[in-house]
Write a protein that holds these residues in place. Structure first.
Motif, PDB file in Angstrom:
ATOM      1  N   SER A 124       0.849  -1.190   0.000  1.00  0.00           N
ATOM      2  CA  SER A 124       0.000   0.000   0.000  1.00  0.00           C
ATOM      3  C   SER A 124       0.881   1.235   0.000  1.00  0.00           C
ATOM      4  CB  SER A 124      -0.910   0.035   1.236  1.00  0.00           C
ATOM      5  OG  SER A 124      -1.891  -0.946   1.172  1.00  0.00           O
ATOM      6  N   ARG A 125       0.552   2.189  -0.870  1.00  0.00           N
ATOM      7  CA  ARG A 125       1.269   3.467  -0.830  1.00  0.00           C
ATOM      8  C   ARG A 125       0.890   4.252   0.421  1.00  0.00           C
ATOM      9  NH1 ARG A 125       3.977   5.067  -5.240  1.00  0.00           N
ATOM     10  NH2 ARG A 125       3.778   3.797  -7.121  1.00  0.00           N
ATOM     11  N   GLU A 126      -0.366   4.125   0.819  1.00  0.00           N
ATOM     12  CA  GLU A 126      -0.844   4.765   2.037  1.00  0.00           C
ATOM     13  C   GLU A 126      -1.226   3.689   3.035  1.00  0.00           C
ATOM     14  OE1 GLU A 126      -0.745   7.969   2.446  1.00  0.00           O
ATOM     15  OE2 GLU A 126      -0.196   8.459   0.357  1.00  0.00           O
ATOM     16  N   PHE A 127      -0.877   3.885   4.288  1.00  0.00           N
ATOM     17  CA  PHE A 127      -1.238   2.924   5.319  1.00  0.00           C
ATOM     18  C   PHE A 127      -2.686   3.176   5.722  1.00  0.00           C
ATOM     19  CE2 PHE A 127       2.869   1.837   4.859  1.00  0.00           C
ATOM     20  CZ  PHE A 127       3.565   1.301   5.940  1.00  0.00           C
ATOM     21  N   SER A 128      -3.545   2.243   5.387  1.00  0.00           N
ATOM     22  CA  SER A 128      -4.976   2.408   5.669  1.00  0.00           C
ATOM     23  C   SER A 128      -5.230   2.323   7.166  1.00  0.00           C
ATOM     24  CB  SER A 128      -5.775   1.318   4.949  1.00  0.00           C
ATOM     25  OG  SER A 128      -5.486   0.050   5.522  1.00  0.00           O
ATOM     26  N   PRO A 129      -6.361   2.893   7.618  1.00  0.00           N
ATOM     27  CA  PRO A 129      -6.717   2.747   9.043  1.00  0.00           C
ATOM     28  C   PRO A 129      -6.822   1.289   9.454  1.00  0.00           C
ATOM     29  CG  PRO A 129      -8.065   4.442   8.008  1.00  0.00           C
ATOM     30  CD  PRO A 129      -7.309   3.775   6.903  1.00  0.00           C
ATOM     31  N   GLN A 130      -7.292   0.426   8.538  1.00  0.00           N
ATOM     32  CA  GLN A 130      -7.414  -0.994   8.865  1.00  0.00           C
ATOM     33  C   GLN A 130      -6.052  -1.635   9.096  1.00  0.00           C
ATOM     34  OE1 GLN A 130      -8.818   0.482   6.221  1.00  0.00           O
ATOM     35  NE2 GLN A 130     -11.036   0.328   6.546  1.00  0.00           N
ATOM     36  N   LEU A 131      -5.055  -1.248   8.275  1.00  0.00           N
ATOM     37  CA  LEU A 131      -3.710  -1.794   8.459  1.00  0.00           C
ATOM     38  C   LEU A 131      -3.114  -1.309   9.778  1.00  0.00           C
ATOM     39  CD1 LEU A 131      -1.246  -3.362   7.529  1.00  0.00           C
ATOM     40  CD2 LEU A 131      -0.526  -1.331   6.234  1.00  0.00           C
ATOM     41  N   ILE A 132      -3.284  -0.029  10.077  1.00  0.00           N
ATOM     42  CA  ILE A 132      -2.776   0.498  11.344  1.00  0.00           C
ATOM     43  C   ILE A 132      -3.457  -0.197  12.517  1.00  0.00           C
ATOM     44  CG2 ILE A 132      -2.631   2.547  12.805  1.00  0.00           C
ATOM     45  CD1 ILE A 132      -0.621   2.566  10.557  1.00  0.00           C
TER      46      ILE A 132
END
Length: 245
Positions: A55-63
């Motif tokens: 992911s280029r951006e860390f999604s809230p779900q990943l965090i």
């Protein structure tokens, strides 16, 4: 320090070859650090986990997943794998640079006093393929791959298919796959299950119905999918808990 924060991890420095100096690879060779996102537990850490995620951006779900792992007692380190890629149309990461980023996260953890055999790797998609290969040639304690392709045919910039090196696994490995994922057809997953069974370490290959196996992708409107997500997430926790000691 406890909590979520950003840092940088030094890359292991290797003298570039003559060929690298004469090509665009020279730009890669000059990278000295990789940005990382870190989640540290409130209590004394029991080990660490390097998360490889496409992911280029860390999604809230990943965090949220990283924070959940930290609640279990792990320092979680996620290298920013796309930091080196300037093409916005590129959505996959392959090759040696991905392993360089893993090594940087691994070294960051060992400098914090984490022992190598209490460090695990968790990878998604082609980064899950890298997590598998890391477990064949790095001194880590455990590995988890989610939706890892390249099972019977090597990925671009990859020398081998997973079934070719499965018997060389040096760390316990858990693989999670979706039965309807075209990148990981059931017959290929079955071959991988048989191949990993010949390794000298524990392995477990789980196939879920459909594509609802992603611990980092909740679907609030699908109770069945969420049940599978919870199961897959629990298996990840239990795998690290059992093997990172």
């Amino acid at each position: 320090m406890a909590g979520t924060y950003d840092d940088v991890a030094p890359l292991r420095q290797v003298e570039p070859t003559v060929e690298a100096r004469d090509t665009e690879m020279a730009a890669t060779a000059t990278r000295t650090t990789v940005p990382i996102t870190v989640v540290e537990p409130e209590r004394v850490a029991r080990g660490g986990i390097v998360v490889l995620h496409e992911s280029r951006e860390f999604s809230p779900q990943l965090i949220d997943l990283m924070r959940a792992l930290s609640v279990e007692g792990w320092i979680v380190v996620a290298p920013h794998l796309f930091d080196r890629i300037t093409d916005d149309e590129t959505h996959q990461v392959f090759g040696d640079e991905l392993f360089d980023d893993f090594d940087a996260g691994f070294d960051w953890l060992t400098r914090r006093g984490v022992f190598p055999d209490t460090i695990g790797v968790l990878g998604f998609d082609t980064a899950g393929t890298a997590a598998f290969l890391v477990a064949t040639n790095r001194p880590i304690g455990a590995a988890v791959s989610v939706a890892a392709p390249g099972i019977t045919e090597p990925l671009p910039d990859q020398d081998v298919a997973l079934i070719e090196v499965a018997a060389s696994l040096q760390a316990p490995w858990l693989g999670l796959f979706g039965a309807d994922d075209p990148a990981t057809p059931p017959e290929a997953v079955d071959r991988l299950r048989d191949a990993t069974a010949r390794a000298n370490v524990a392995s477990l290959t789980i196939t879920y119905p459909g594509l609802t196996h992603r611990a980092d992708r909740p679907d609030p409107d699908d109770d069945a999918a969420n049940a599978i997500r919870i199961d897959s997430q629990t298996r990840i926790y239990d795998w690290f808990d059992s093997n990172l000691r």
